[in-house]
Design an enzyme around this catalytic site. Structure first.
Site, PDB file in Angstrom:
ATOM      1  N   LYS A 112      10.063  37.663  38.964  1.00 32.56           N
ATOM      2  CA  LYS A 112      10.848  38.594  37.993  1.00 32.56           C
ATOM      3  C   LYS A 112       9.980  38.965  36.644  1.00 32.56           C
ATOM      4  CE  LYS A 112      15.206  37.804  40.017  1.00 32.56           C
ATOM      5  NZ  LYS A 112      16.754  37.136  39.830  1.00 32.56           N
ATOM      6  N   LYS A 195      13.473  39.612  51.984  1.00 30.35           N
ATOM      7  CA  LYS A 195      14.884  39.194  51.861  1.00 30.35           C
ATOM      8  C   LYS A 195      15.736  40.304  51.412  1.00 30.35           C
ATOM      9  CE  LYS A 195      15.515  37.298  47.333  1.00 30.35           C
ATOM     10  NZ  LYS A 195      15.646  36.154  46.573  1.00 30.35           N
ATOM     11  N   LYS A 198      20.026  41.828  45.829  1.00 30.06           N
ATOM     12  CA  LYS A 198      20.765  42.855  45.108  1.00 30.06           C
ATOM     13  C   LYS A 198      19.909  43.425  44.125  1.00 30.06           C
ATOM     14  CE  LYS A 198      23.115  38.635  43.555  1.00 30.06           C
ATOM     15  NZ  LYS A 198      24.440  37.640  43.448  1.00 30.06           N
TER      16      LYS A 198
HETATM   17  P1  TYM Z   1      22.366  34.287  44.012  1.00 30.22           P
HETATM   18  O1  TYM Z   1      23.612  34.900  43.153  1.00 30.22           O
HETATM   19  O2  TYM Z   1      21.097  35.382  43.886  1.00 30.22           O
HETATM   20  O3  TYM Z   1      22.576  34.236  45.467  1.00 30.22           O
HETATM   21  C1  TYM Z   1      24.032  33.548  45.861  1.00 30.22           C
HETATM   22  C2  TYM Z   1      23.414  32.790  47.378  1.00 30.22           C
HETATM   23  O4  TYM Z   1      22.969  33.715  48.147  1.00 30.22           O
HETATM   24  C3  TYM Z   1      22.066  33.307  48.774  1.00 30.22           C
HETATM   25  N1  TYM Z   1      21.171  34.304  49.358  1.00 30.22           N
HETATM   26  C4  TYM Z   1      20.655  34.404  50.653  1.00 30.22           C
HETATM   27  N2  TYM Z   1      20.897  33.931  51.672  1.00 30.22           N
HETATM   28  C5  TYM Z   1      20.147  34.436  52.888  1.00 30.22           C
HETATM   29  N3  TYM Z   1      19.569  35.760  52.817  1.00 30.22           N
HETATM   30  C6  TYM Z   1      19.577  36.410  51.824  1.00 30.22           C
HETATM   31  N4  TYM Z   1      18.897  37.613  51.801  1.00 30.22           N
HETATM   32  C7  TYM Z   1      20.070  35.905  50.459  1.00 30.22           C
HETATM   33  N5  TYM Z   1      20.054  36.556  49.270  1.00 30.22           N
HETATM   34  C8  TYM Z   1      20.755  35.624  48.531  1.00 30.22           C
HETATM   35  C9  TYM Z   1      21.205  32.471  47.842  1.00 30.22           C
HETATM   36  O5  TYM Z   1      20.321  31.709  48.527  1.00 30.22           O
HETATM   37  C10 TYM Z   1      22.187  32.098  46.954  1.00 30.22           C
HETATM   38  O6  TYM Z   1      22.656  30.631  47.806  1.00 30.22           O
HETATM   39  N6  TYM Z   1      20.000  30.837  41.098  1.00 30.22           N
HETATM   40  C11 TYM Z   1      21.290  30.937  42.230  1.00 30.22           C
HETATM   41  C12 TYM Z   1      22.489  30.786  41.622  1.00 30.22           C
HETATM   42  C13 TYM Z   1      22.998  29.405  41.270  1.00 30.22           C
HETATM   43  C14 TYM Z   1      23.137  28.303  42.007  1.00 30.22           C
HETATM   44  C15 TYM Z   1      23.577  27.294  41.006  1.00 30.22           C
HETATM   45  C16 TYM Z   1      23.082  28.254  43.362  1.00 30.22           C
HETATM   46  C17 TYM Z   1      23.195  29.271  39.804  1.00 30.22           C
HETATM   47  N7  TYM Z   1      23.452  27.655  39.657  1.00 30.22           N
HETATM   48  C18 TYM Z   1      23.770  25.975  41.489  1.00 30.22           C
HETATM   49  C19 TYM Z   1      23.330  26.639  43.740  1.00 30.22           C
HETATM   50  C20 TYM Z   1      23.621  25.940  42.678  1.00 30.22           C
HETATM   51  C21 TYM Z   1      21.168  32.371  42.512  1.00 30.22           C
HETATM   52  O7  TYM Z   1      20.453  33.224  41.934  1.00 30.22           O
HETATM   53  O8  TYM Z   1      21.883  32.893  43.754  1.00 30.22           O
END
Ligand code: TYM
Length: 332
Positions: A112, A195, A198
């Site tokens: 990023k 992947k 968003k």
């Molecule tokens: P975020 O908001 O980007 O995504 C939320 C969840 O969706 C999963 N994900 C995917 N899984 C499979 N294929 C894909 N293409 C795909 N895109 C997204 C992500 O792995 C995630 O589980 N850093 C985290 C948010 C977070 C978090 C936490 C997660 C903040 N604190 C504590 C777990 C525990 C994130 O950016 O998720």
């Protein structure tokens, strides 16, 4: 019951199928087996620039979607991160036991910040994974259901928990990632080497839960498929078709083998047409329920306030223990 915590960012107008199949679907299942805490991570959502009005709306839309796909406030604790101040407080403590080099090696940060330019990247983007570790450790989570892209952040979380425990005495549960292999990485419909994301995917590469199903159907019909015309599951040679089969299987509870057999002698066109219908059927009731929650924002906010209160009861106990171990004076 074992404890589970996970979070999702309110950084888009809708969740996409990667979010749902990679993570949120498992959150719903784990309500039944775990003491479950789920949060909309709005603190994380301000690390790369945002509009306040849009953020507030997206936070409500995120919560409404989570309820619409099946989170039940009677069976889990659903809350918004910024309403539980302990997250930011523990993040500070953890940042003081994180190495600068260690944080610099986080690949999501590197990707990023490379894209934004180092001078335009915030310090918050750099410390993002440390805040994520605080989210998890505050609840003494045993398991963290996420997609494959979060594996490295979970490794850091485990390292920080162990380090704190070694330095100051047993305080945190060391959490394990819960990553379901079949759906851990849903790929971009237009670029099956990446992947579904968003921030990075083109609109045509994303299937969003709240998008017009007719538009999603069109995206599925124009998804990049592979050479040949036989519907077979082979992620290396046929990543596009394999992704469609993965989504199809996950949304219908039919196995991939069963689907491959059912499409024997048919072409990609049939598969896409049927998957479009499956997606439409899946998202339509979710959209209706999401709208119903958003029609009553006061009620939604009340529900989230109750969730925050339940979360704080746990988070404040852990933070107090950590503060004590660190050597801070007891609060008055
Ligand atoms: P975020 O908001 O980007 O995504 C939320 C969840 O969706 C999963 N994900 C995917 N899984 C499979 N294929 C894909 N293409 C795909 N895109 C997204 C992500 O792995 C995630 O589980 N850093 C985290 C948010 C977070 C978090 C936490 C997660 C903040 N604190 C504590 C777990 C525990 C994130 O950016 O998720």
């Amino acid at each position: 019951r074992p404890r589970v915590l996970s979070g999702i960012q309110p950084t888009a107008d809708s969740f996409h199928l990667g979010n749902y199949l990679g993570a949120v679907r498992n959150w719903v299942a784990m309500q039944e087996t775990h003491d479950a805490f789920y949060c909309v991570v709005d603190l994380h959502a301000i690390t790369a620039g945002h509009d306040p009005v849009v953020l507030r709306q997206r936070t409500r839309v995120a919560a409404a979607q989570l309820l619409a796909v099946g989170l039940d406030p009677e069976r889990c604790t659903l809350f918004v991160q910024s309403q539980v101040p302990e997250h930011a407080q523990l993040a500070w403590v953890l940042s003081c036991i994180t190495g600068f080099g260690e944080a610099s090696r986080m690949t999501q940060f590197k990707d990023k910040s490379a894209k934004q330019g180092a001078d335009r990247s915030s310090v918050g983007l750099f410390t993002y994974p440390i805040l994520q570790a605080a989210d998890i450790l505050l609840y003494q989570a045993d398991a963290v259901p996420v997609g494959e892209d979060q594996r490295q952040h979970l490794e850091l979380t485990r390292d920080l928990a162990q380090r704190f425990n070694t330095l100051f005495g047993a305080t945190f549960t060391v959490p394990a990632p819960y990553i379901v292999r079949d759906t851990a990485k849903i790929v971009d419909l237009q670029d099956p080497s990446a992947k579904m994301s968003k921030s990075a995917s083109s609109p045509a590469g994303l299937i969003e839960l709240l998008d017009d199903p007719a538009r999603s159907a069109k995206k599925i019909r124009s998804a990049v498929t592979d050479t040949g015309r036989e519907v077979t599951f082979d992620q290396a040679a046929k990543p596009g078709v394999s992704n469609l089969l993965t989504i199809y299987a996950a949304l219908t509870a039919r196995s991939i083998d069963e689907l491959v057999e059912a499409y024997e002698g048919k072409g990609y066109g049939d598969l896409k047409k049927d998957l479009a219908a499956v997606v439409t059927e899946f998202v339509t009731p979710i959209q209706e329920r999401t709208r119903a929650y958003l029609d009553d924002p006061a009620q939604l906010d009340k529900l989230l306030a109750i969730g925050a209160e339940k979360a704080r009861a746990v988070a404040s106990t852990t933070l107090a223990a950590a503060y004590d171990r660190i050597g801070f004076l007891p609060a008055a």
